[in-house]
Design a protein around this motif. Structure first.
Motif, PDB file in Angstrom:
ATOM      1  N   ASP A 137      -5.068  -1.399  -8.335  1.00  0.00           N
ATOM      2  CA  ASP A 137      -6.145  -0.971  -8.356  1.00  0.00           C
ATOM      3  C   ASP A 137      -6.663  -0.314  -7.479  1.00  0.00           C
ATOM      4  O   ASP A 137      -6.846   0.995  -7.342  1.00  0.00           O
ATOM      5  N   LEU A 138      -6.576  -0.899  -5.623  1.00  0.00           N
ATOM      6  CA  LEU A 138      -6.729  -0.851  -4.572  1.00  0.00           C
ATOM      7  C   LEU A 138      -5.694   0.704  -5.126  1.00  0.00           C
ATOM      8  O   LEU A 138      -6.354   1.467  -4.307  1.00  0.00           O
ATOM      9  N   ALA A 139      -4.819   0.736  -4.649  1.00  0.00           N
ATOM     10  CA  ALA A 139      -3.964   2.050  -4.507  1.00  0.00           C
ATOM     11  C   ALA A 139      -3.850   2.987  -5.618  1.00  0.00           C
ATOM     12  O   ALA A 139      -3.819   4.081  -4.939  1.00  0.00           O
ATOM     13  N   GLU A 140      -4.505   2.849  -6.130  1.00  0.00           N
ATOM     14  CA  GLU A 140      -4.995   3.927  -7.691  1.00  0.00           C
ATOM     15  C   GLU A 140      -6.465   4.663  -6.593  1.00  0.00           C
ATOM     16  O   GLU A 140      -6.319   5.930  -6.499  1.00  0.00           O
ATOM     17  N   LEU A 141      -7.275   3.671  -6.026  1.00  0.00           N
ATOM     18  CA  LEU A 141      -8.460   4.671  -5.061  1.00  0.00           C
ATOM     19  C   LEU A 141      -7.497   4.786  -3.733  1.00  0.00           C
ATOM     20  O   LEU A 141      -8.477   6.583  -3.517  1.00  0.00           O
ATOM     21  N   VAL A 142      -6.530   4.269  -3.156  1.00  0.00           N
ATOM     22  CA  VAL A 142      -6.035   5.160  -1.719  1.00  0.00           C
ATOM     23  C   VAL A 142      -5.639   6.480  -2.186  1.00  0.00           C
ATOM     24  O   VAL A 142      -5.824   7.917  -2.041  1.00  0.00           O
ATOM     25  N   ASN A 143      -4.841   6.372  -3.266  1.00  0.00           N
ATOM     26  CA  ASN A 143      -4.627   7.633  -3.517  1.00  0.00           C
ATOM     27  C   ASN A 143      -5.225   8.847  -4.071  1.00  0.00           C
ATOM     28  O   ASN A 143      -5.298  10.211  -3.471  1.00  0.00           O
ATOM     29  N   GLU A 144      -6.641   8.058  -4.679  1.00  0.00           N
ATOM     30  CA  GLU A 144      -7.793   9.740  -5.130  1.00  0.00           C
ATOM     31  C   GLU A 144      -8.275   9.696  -3.562  1.00  0.00           C
ATOM     32  O   GLU A 144      -8.567  11.281  -3.626  1.00  0.00           O
ATOM     33  N   GLU A 145      -7.869   8.583  -2.839  1.00  0.00           N
ATOM     34  CA  GLU A 145      -8.606   9.120  -1.374  1.00  0.00           C
ATOM     35  C   GLU A 145      -7.975  10.175  -0.736  1.00  0.00           C
ATOM     36  O   GLU A 145      -7.936  11.158   0.182  1.00  0.00           O
ATOM     37  N   ILE A 146      -6.010   9.918  -0.626  1.00  0.00           N
ATOM     38  CA  ILE A 146      -5.996  10.489   0.094  1.00  0.00           C
ATOM     39  C   ILE A 146      -5.746  12.509  -1.468  1.00  0.00           C
ATOM     40  O   ILE A 146      -5.203  12.827   0.040  1.00  0.00           O
ATOM     41  N   GLU A 147      -5.831  11.978  -2.034  1.00  0.00           N
ATOM     42  CA  GLU A 147      -5.735  13.866  -2.589  1.00  0.00           C
ATOM     43  C   GLU A 147      -6.597  14.436  -2.105  1.00  0.00           C
ATOM     44  O   GLU A 147      -7.344  15.789  -1.972  1.00  0.00           O
ATOM     45  N   GLN A 148      -7.933  13.585  -1.830  1.00  0.00           N
ATOM     46  CA  GLN A 148      -9.528  14.461  -1.079  1.00  0.00           C
ATOM     47  C   GLN A 148      -9.015  15.060   0.107  1.00  0.00           C
ATOM     48  O   GLN A 148      -9.173  15.881   0.607  1.00  0.00           O
ATOM     49  N   ILE A 157      -0.696  11.235   6.669  1.00  0.00           N
ATOM     50  CA  ILE A 157      -1.430   9.913   6.219  1.00  0.00           C
ATOM     51  C   ILE A 157      -0.326   8.561   6.687  1.00  0.00           C
ATOM     52  O   ILE A 157       0.508   8.996   6.649  1.00  0.00           O
ATOM     53  N   GLN A 158      -0.701   7.898   7.096  1.00  0.00           N
ATOM     54  CA  GLN A 158      -0.168   6.465   7.683  1.00  0.00           C
ATOM     55  C   GLN A 158      -1.357   5.341   7.186  1.00  0.00           C
ATOM     56  O   GLN A 158      -2.541   5.111   7.395  1.00  0.00           O
ATOM     57  N   ILE A 159      -0.353   4.918   5.698  1.00  0.00           N
ATOM     58  CA  ILE A 159      -0.975   3.755   5.648  1.00  0.00           C
ATOM     59  C   ILE A 159      -0.342   2.462   6.748  1.00  0.00           C
ATOM     60  O   ILE A 159       0.688   1.364   6.968  1.00  0.00           O
ATOM     61  N   ASP A 160      -1.499   2.109   6.827  1.00  0.00           N
ATOM     62  CA  ASP A 160      -1.297   0.196   6.995  1.00  0.00           C
ATOM     63  C   ASP A 160      -1.532  -0.625   6.524  1.00  0.00           C
ATOM     64  O   ASP A 160      -2.185  -1.174   5.671  1.00  0.00           O
ATOM     65  N   GLU A 183       1.656   9.254  -5.885  1.00  0.00           N
ATOM     66  CA  GLU A 183       2.082   9.565  -7.327  1.00  0.00           C
ATOM     67  C   GLU A 183       1.166  11.198  -7.522  1.00  0.00           C
ATOM     68  O   GLU A 183      -0.309  11.256  -6.593  1.00  0.00           O
ATOM     69  N   GLY A 184       1.946  12.326  -7.221  1.00  0.00           N
ATOM     70  CA  GLY A 184       0.871  13.674  -7.308  1.00  0.00           C
ATOM     71  C   GLY A 184       0.866  14.227  -5.718  1.00  0.00           C
ATOM     72  O   GLY A 184      -0.516  15.330  -5.871  1.00  0.00           O
ATOM     73  N   ILE A 185       1.809  13.700  -5.011  1.00  0.00           N
ATOM     74  CA  ILE A 185       0.721  13.698  -3.670  1.00  0.00           C
ATOM     75  C   ILE A 185       2.077  15.019  -2.946  1.00  0.00           C
ATOM     76  O   ILE A 185       2.828  15.115  -2.889  1.00  0.00           O
TER      77      ILE A 185
END
Length: 325
Positions: A137-148, A157-160, A183-185
């Protein structure tokens, strides 16, 4: 800095929201300019606005709550959060931070984000059946933030995920999280994964299948004892190699750092090698962090020149190579 934060958090001091925002802007501008002055090709703001790598994001994700501070190491504490209900995306996390840094920087800006596996693993889970479900679920939120962030112009973008190396049996969970994150990036957005500490042989070569462009590793602190792990099978990603130690204020010499850079050439050719610190330098004295970065840049430039003149062997190629290859 710590003093300004104490003023802001003290109700008796006349240091309000406006002063606090100005203080954070000043600190972010200062460190960004220092990164550029040191010669870094890609800069960050030193995460001057962030408290701790989990706490900062938990404050912005709906579903988290805080119960008190816990000791991390030495004299460092963080407010360890709990997930009390299903997480949801509310306010943006990093867009304002990126836009400010980008506005004061002349060079490309990298955006570090604490990954969903670490966000799940380093919190108390009181809402999900297991940490795996929470991480997804958190991964989906990270995806949304990266889209923004991408909409705002971010391209690096660096994922720690420091928790990965401490619980390496979960590498498949991290892989699935990354699939959801990208996804979608757009393909032109460069995605790096930072992993530190632990036994890398327990996640290699599986990490080569992750949907990332670059793997960022902490190896200086361990004297490169694990460098051979990444030579078989062939390392197919770009390698961001830590060449200065964030655990000590002792400043490595240029020659020492050049030796460290050559360790990376055992794994990849020059065009796949990025030079970086082991991890963030935020807890070091500012002047020492700057000296380390300045020496790191000097060492990298000297190695590039020596590659161009054929003075350095590149074991990853079995021959000499140019920095322009």
């Amino acid at each position: 800095d710590v003093y300004k934060r104490q003023l802001y958090e003290d109700d008796e001091d006349n240091f309000g929201d406006t002063e606090w925002e100005e203080a954070k802007d000043d600190a972010a501008r200062l460190i960004t300019e220092e990164h550029e002055r040191a010669g870094l090709d890609t800069v960050v703001d030193g995460e001057m606005r962030r408290t701790e790598m989990v706490e900062y994001f938990a404050e912005r994700i709906e579903g988290y709550e805080f119960n008190g501070r816990v000791k991390v190491w030495g004299h460092n504490y963080f407010n360890k959060p709990s997930v009390a209900e299903e997480v949801e995306y509310g306010e943006q996390w990093l867009v304002d931070e990126f836009e400010f840094t980008d506005s004061v920087a002349d060079r490309p800006v990298k955006v570090p984000i604490t990954g969903p596996y670490t966000l799940a693993n380093w919190t108390f889970n009181e809402a999900y059946d297991d940490d795996e479900a929470l991480a997804y679920d958190l991964a989906e939120l990270v995806n949304e933030e990266i889209e923004q962030l991408v909409d705002a112009g971010a391209r690096y973008i660096q994922i720690d995920e420091p928790a990965l190396a401490t619980t390496p049996d979960d590498h498949a969970i991290v892989g699935e999280c990354l699939e959801r994150i990208v996804e979608g990036i757009p393909e032109e957005v460069r995605i790096g994964l930072h992993v530190c500490y632990g036994d890398y042989s327990r996640i290699y070569p599986e990490v080569l299948d992750y949907p990332i462009d670059e793997l960022d590793l902490e190896l200086t602190n361990g004297d490169y004892e694990q460098i051979d792990v990444f030579t078989d099978p062939e390392f197919t990603l770009d390698l961001a190699l830590g060449v200065i130690d964030n655990h000590t204020a002792e400043v490595e010499t240029v020659e020492e750092i050049k030796d460290n850079i050559r360790q990376g050439l055992k794994v990849v050719p020059p065009e796949q090698l990025t030079i970086s610190p082991d991890c963030g330098l935020k807890l070091l004295p500012r002047e020492k962090a700057y000296e380390k970065m300045e020496n790191m840049v000097t060492a990298a430039r000297e190695v590039e020149a020596e590659l161009d003149t054929g003075e350095i062997d590149v074991p990853a190629l079995g021959e000499t190579a140019s920095a322009d290859d």
